[in-house]
Design a protein around this motif. Sequence first.
Motif, PDB file in Angstrom:
ATOM      1  N   SER A 233       0.837  -1.199   0.000  1.00  7.06           N
ATOM      2  CA  SER A 233       0.000   0.000   0.000  1.00  7.06           C
ATOM      3  C   SER A 233       0.868   1.243   0.000  1.00  7.06           C
ATOM      4  O   SER A 233       2.005   1.224   0.495  1.00  7.06           O
ATOM      5  CB  SER A 233      -0.918   0.038   1.229  1.00  7.06           C
ATOM      6  N   ARG A 235       0.956   4.652   1.823  1.00  9.79           N
ATOM      7  CA  ARG A 235       0.393   5.272   3.029  1.00  9.79           C
ATOM      8  C   ARG A 235       0.696   6.764   2.977  1.00  9.79           C
ATOM      9  O   ARG A 235       1.860   7.166   2.874  1.00  9.79           O
ATOM     10  CB  ARG A 235       0.966   4.637   4.284  1.00  9.79           C
ATOM     11  N   TRP A 237       0.272  10.389   4.905  1.00 12.25           N
ATOM     12  CA  TRP A 237      -0.030  11.181   6.094  1.00 12.25           C
ATOM     13  C   TRP A 237      -0.135  12.644   5.688  1.00 12.25           C
ATOM     14  O   TRP A 237       0.692  13.153   4.919  1.00 12.25           O
ATOM     15  CB  TRP A 237       1.077  11.016   7.129  1.00 12.25           C
ATOM     16  N   ARG A 263      -8.756   4.157   5.905  1.00 13.30           N
ATOM     17  CA  ARG A 263      -8.243   5.036   6.948  1.00 13.30           C
ATOM     18  C   ARG A 263      -7.499   4.249   8.009  1.00 13.30           C
ATOM     19  O   ARG A 263      -7.989   3.246   8.520  1.00 13.30           O
ATOM     20  CB  ARG A 263      -9.381   5.840   7.584  1.00 13.30           C
ATOM     21  N   VAL A 264      -6.263   4.721   8.322  1.00 18.28           N
ATOM     22  CA  VAL A 264      -5.443   4.110   9.359  1.00 18.28           C
ATOM     23  C   VAL A 264      -5.657   4.824  10.683  1.00 18.28           C
ATOM     24  O   VAL A 264      -5.833   4.196  11.730  1.00 18.28           O
ATOM     25  CB  VAL A 264      -3.950   4.163   8.963  1.00 18.28           C
ATOM     26  N   THR A 268      -3.981   9.666   8.612  1.00 23.57           N
ATOM     27  CA  THR A 268      -3.287   8.737   7.714  1.00 23.57           C
ATOM     28  C   THR A 268      -4.260   7.823   6.990  1.00 23.57           C
ATOM     29  O   THR A 268      -5.198   7.302   7.603  1.00 23.57           O
ATOM     30  CB  THR A 268      -2.288   7.869   8.511  1.00 23.57           C
ATOM     31  N   ASP A 270      -4.343   4.566   3.810  1.00 24.59           N
ATOM     32  CA  ASP A 270      -3.626   3.623   2.960  1.00 24.59           C
ATOM     33  C   ASP A 270      -4.361   3.460   1.637  1.00 24.59           C
ATOM     34  O   ASP A 270      -5.602   3.411   1.602  1.00 24.59           O
ATOM     35  CB  ASP A 270      -3.526   2.251   3.628  1.00 24.59           C
ATOM     36  N   ASN A 304       4.583   6.903   2.423  1.00 21.04           N
ATOM     37  CA  ASN A 304       5.284   5.696   2.825  1.00 21.04           C
ATOM     38  C   ASN A 304       4.860   4.533   1.936  1.00 21.04           C
ATOM     39  O   ASN A 304       3.725   4.496   1.440  1.00 21.04           O
ATOM     40  CB  ASN A 304       4.956   5.307   4.277  1.00 21.04           C
ATOM     41  N   VAL A 306       4.102   0.633   2.359  1.00 19.16           N
ATOM     42  CA  VAL A 306       3.811  -0.291   3.447  1.00 19.16           C
ATOM     43  C   VAL A 306       3.623  -1.686   2.875  1.00 19.16           C
ATOM     44  O   VAL A 306       2.837  -1.874   1.938  1.00 19.16           O
ATOM     45  CB  VAL A 306       2.544   0.152   4.212  1.00 19.16           C
ATOM     46  N   ASP A 309       1.710  -4.237   6.521  1.00 20.14           N
ATOM     47  CA  ASP A 309       1.668  -3.371   7.701  1.00 20.14           C
ATOM     48  C   ASP A 309       3.049  -2.926   8.190  1.00 20.14           C
ATOM     49  O   ASP A 309       3.151  -2.296   9.243  1.00 20.14           O
ATOM     50  CB  ASP A 309       0.915  -4.055   8.856  1.00 20.14           C
ATOM     51  N   VAL A 311       6.266  -0.508   7.481  1.00 18.12           N
ATOM     52  CA  VAL A 311       6.687   0.647   6.704  1.00 18.12           C
ATOM     53  C   VAL A 311       8.139   0.465   6.271  1.00 18.12           C
ATOM     54  O   VAL A 311       9.021   0.213   7.094  1.00 18.12           O
ATOM     55  CB  VAL A 311       6.539   1.951   7.524  1.00 18.12           C
ATOM     56  N   ARG A 314      10.085   6.250   3.367  1.00 17.73           N
ATOM     57  CA  ARG A 314       9.302   7.468   3.540  1.00 17.73           C
ATOM     58  C   ARG A 314       9.884   8.579   2.665  1.00 17.73           C
ATOM     59  O   ARG A 314      11.100   8.687   2.531  1.00 17.73           O
ATOM     60  CB  ARG A 314       9.321   7.936   4.997  1.00 17.73           C
TER      61      ARG A 314
END
Length: 426
Positions: A233, A235, A237, A263-264, A268, A270, A304, A306, A309, A311, A314
């Motif tokens: 994914s 990600r 932020w 939504r994380v 954030t 994904d 990021n 991912v 899950d 990371v 970045r």
Amino acid sequence: MTTPFAVEVFQNEYLAYGHGEVHAVVTVRGAHGPVGPLSQGGPAELAEVIMLDCSGSMAAPQTKIIEMRRAAKAAVDALPDGVWFAIVQGSGIAEAVYPTRSELVQADKRTRAAAKAEIGRLEPDGGTAIGRWLTRTRELMATRPNAIHHAILLTDGQNGERTSEFDEAVAACVGRFQCDCRGVGADWRVDELRHIATALLGTVDAVRRPQDLAADFRSMIDTATNRAVDRVSLRVWTPRNASVRFLRQVAPHVEDLTGTAVRVNELTVDYPTGAWGSESRDYHLCVTVPAREDDVEMLAARVNVVVADQVWCRERVRAIWTKDIDLSTRIAPEVAHYTDQTELAQALQEGLQARRAGDEVTATIKLGRSAQLAHQSGNESTYRLLQHVVDIEDPSTGTVRLKRNVDTIDEMVLDTRSTRTVRVNR
């Protein structure tokens, strides 16, 4: 441990006073081979299901069913030893013809030969219920829950199910497997297969001649079985008072991922991108931030990659306000290029839709703009496909004339390939 991905951000971070929209192109490059959690216990497990349309229409002409059998056999031959697979016969029902039990089987010399024997016995009969084919595939994939799941779907006709039944079946498959869709002949609907491919992170294409199926099937199998990193994914932020306006994949093809966000937490989200091999993809990210009237810098977003899950890397997207007009009016070449490529895809689809509706004025304007954008950006494959539909008099101005006699398959090929892009020159 070596990271499986590399990320670069290309942008002009300078904004004029009073502006609050930040654009960036994010390039993600995937490394080959399983990494991190996926490497525990050996290479990634792969699962493949091939859905074959065996409805009555596949007999007209007979070359369709003959070439479909040949293509499916070629795909089975391309499966490496150890890949879990099954063949699904699709009509008004969905039946696993190999293996006949409700699970996948591992590819080896014996199972490939047995599968090809069953494929050789397939005969056209019945209707078309694509949602049931997808449901059967989802059930088979569930027997290997830890595998990277990929499917191929081939049809020559239009789905006969209720729209709600079809949509529910597609929705139930999201996140369960990726699916590449192919249509053969000129009687299927591009929008139906595009709906499946978009939801299931796959591709859609029109096969101009049944004889071309085998090479296409082998290519899809090769691509799928070379993907070794799953559950990837992007990600994103963003700080408070900022938000993602859109995120689009823009290379190798245009795909709007905005609506797929998961939504994380409050800041954030994904965006699932499926399984990866050794490949590169570009994404156009647009973030809205509070407009400022002074010389200030802020972090507009962090991007990021991912994997399961975890990371891995970045990169930052910045916003710097300035009263220097020369700085704020520069457009990053990557952003400009992919903005044009996205417009090209949209103009093509709108132009073809207008042409089908008999709106020649709109069709001429949209397809003319398409020719202009394809010419300017160096998208030669799209430019050549456009010439089957319009006579291009002046590509620099987008001056075209609609052709009167256009083969339906030429229009469908252009439609399915409208989202293909060319990479920006760096």
